[in-house]
Design an enzyme around this catalytic site. Structure first.
Site, PDB file in Angstrom:
ATOM      1  N   ASP A 167       0.864  -1.182   0.000  1.00 14.61           N
ATOM      2  CA  ASP A 167       0.000   0.000   0.000  1.00 14.61           C
ATOM      3  C   ASP A 167       0.903   1.235   0.000  1.00 14.61           C
ATOM      4  O   ASP A 167       1.563   1.522   1.009  1.00 14.61           O
ATOM      5  CB  ASP A 167      -0.908   0.008   1.246  1.00 14.61           C
ATOM      6  N   LYS A 230      -7.139   3.217  -3.043  1.00 13.19           N
ATOM      7  CA  LYS A 230      -7.535   3.157  -1.632  1.00 13.19           C
ATOM      8  C   LYS A 230      -7.751   4.579  -1.148  1.00 13.19           C
ATOM      9  O   LYS A 230      -6.988   5.480  -1.510  1.00 13.19           O
ATOM     10  CB  LYS A 230      -6.413   2.437  -0.863  1.00 13.19           C
ATOM     11  N   LYS A 266     -10.442  -0.017  -2.195  1.00 14.73           N
ATOM     12  CA  LYS A 266     -10.252  -0.247  -0.751  1.00 14.73           C
ATOM     13  C   LYS A 266     -10.598   1.018   0.028  1.00 14.73           C
ATOM     14  O   LYS A 266      -9.786   1.940   0.106  1.00 14.73           O
ATOM     15  CB  LYS A 266      -8.797  -0.669  -0.469  1.00 14.73           C
TER      16      LYS A 266
HETATM   17  O1  LIG Z   1      -5.717   1.111   6.146  1.00 15.81           O
HETATM   18  C1  LIG Z   1      -6.292   0.987   7.188  1.00 15.81           C
HETATM   19  C2  LIG Z   1      -6.546   2.037   8.173  1.00 15.81           C
HETATM   20  O2  LIG Z   1      -5.362   2.587   8.651  1.00 15.81           O
HETATM   21  C3  LIG Z   1      -7.368   1.523   9.306  1.00 15.81           C
HETATM   22  O3  LIG Z   1      -8.047   2.568   9.892  1.00 15.81           O
HETATM   23  P1  LIG Z   1      -8.963   2.348  11.203  1.00 15.81           P
HETATM   24  O4  LIG Z   1      -7.994   2.080  12.330  1.00 15.81           O
HETATM   25  O5  LIG Z   1      -9.695   3.637  11.345  1.00 15.81           O
HETATM   26  O6  LIG Z   1      -9.864   1.179  10.971  1.00 15.81           O
END
Ligand SMILES: O=C[C@H](O)COP(=O)(O)O
Length: 330
Positions: A167, A230, A266
């Site tokens: 990513d 994403k 994503k």
């Molecule tokens: O890519 C994923 C995110 O950093 C996760 O975010 P979150 O902790 O708000 O679910």
């Protein structure tokens, strides 16, 4: 919504594996003419949560589907090997065994585990033999402002350490300055540095200013070969939202219509409720169709969503388990 197609093996049995997006030359005319009608998009986004309900007997099936599409994430400064091992154990068995048995879902796993570079080796070791890929955030996540050559080198290091998905974060400045060539060149070099690993381009949409910029940045990243686009790092003040999702999903559709290449989506950051996950799934189904409900074309980036889904499934199994569910899964 009707029953989702999901096997007892979660993400492992299904179906197609989308070929890598080969990208194309930068088409500046297409980028410059890309539009996003903000008020129409916001109006439509407002109606989404109430528009489509999932019938009670199908809800557990859809929630299991959602689990199979989660990049189960830990991205904290205090991450440790122990925390990553526990996360990986959760990815391999996302819900209590008795609940999975009651739902005929033994073997269900999350789509992937997502960690910082430093935690890749622990994650790879913990997931060995499970078939669950490790995704790593690289390129100076979350701001992406470390020296450029180090960001490119970090990708190589992450791939070497065993990450199958990378990513990357884009340079927001290129978008804000309308420097599409610079964004394209950066994305292309990052994609090349990934080798065989799939690359997800994090746009950090909360920092791009306008929905039109989101549409344009989405197109440029896809043209440069992103396999997924994403929304967010999870660290911006605004992360995944429905208006942004509509814009990005429609850019994916336009790109597919024009090139025949399917790019994944994503949404990430702040998605923590099971009911929100269902809204995203119905949005994907409406806008792009069932093909985009497979783990090779859709993931949730989420650290706490699984907890809420597990709670809902517990509730479902203990009090609301319906014969209709088994019928739906047959
Ligand atoms: O890519 C994923 C995110 O950093 C996760 O975010 P979150 O902790 O708000 O679910």
């Amino acid at each position: 919504m009707q029953t989702p197609t999901i096997s007892a093996e979660g993400h492992q049995l299904p179906t197609a594996i989308e070929p890598r997006n080969p990208g194309m030359e930068l088409d500046l005319d297409w980028v410059r003419t890309a539009q996003a009608n903000t008020s129409a998009i916001e109006r439509r986004a407002k109606t989404l949560p109430g528009r489509r309900s999932v019938k009670k007997e199908y809800q557990a099936a859809w929630l299991c589907k959602a689990i199979s599409l989660i990049d189960l994430t830990t991205l904290s400064g205090d991450d440790s090997e122990g925390r990553v091992e526990r996360l990986c154990a959760k990815a391999k068995q996302p819900v209590r065994a008795d609940i999975l048995e009651a739902l005929d879902m033994t073997g269900l796993t999350t789509g992937a585990v997502c960690v910082y570079h430093d935690m890749i080796e622990s994650a790879v070791a913990s997931l060995k033999g499970s078939g669950i890929p490790v995704a790593a955030v690289s390129t100076g996540f979350p701001a992406g402002l470390s020296p450029y050559h180090l960001r490119i080198a970090e990708i190589g290091e992450s791939v070497k350490a065993g990450a199958e998905e990378i990513d990357i974060v884009i340079t927001r400045r290129h978008v804000l300055q309308g420097n599409w060539q610079a964004l394209y060149d950066e994305m292309k070099e990052m994609r090349d540095a990934c080798g065989d690993a799939h690359v997800k381009a994090i746009l950090a949409t909360g920092e791009l200013g306008t929905l039109r910029n989101v549409a344009r940045a989405s197109l440029v990243c896809m043209m440069a070969g992103a396999d997924f686009i994403k929304t967010s790092t999870g660290k911006e003040s605004v992360n995944a939202t429905l208006p942004v999702s509509l814009v990005m999903i429609r850019a994916i559709r336009d790109y597919y219509d024009r090139t025949g290449h399917r790019v994944g989506y994503k949404p990430a950051g702040g998605i923590s409720k099971a009911k929100d996950a269902l809204v995203y799934l119905s949005l994907m189904k409406d806008e792009l169709g069932d093909r985009w409900l497979q783990p090779d074309l859709f993931r949730f980036g989420a650290s706490s969503l699984l907890n809420d889904i597990e709670r809902q499934l517990e509730h479902h199994v203990s009090g609301h388990y319906s014969a209709g569910y088994r019928h739906a899964m047959a």
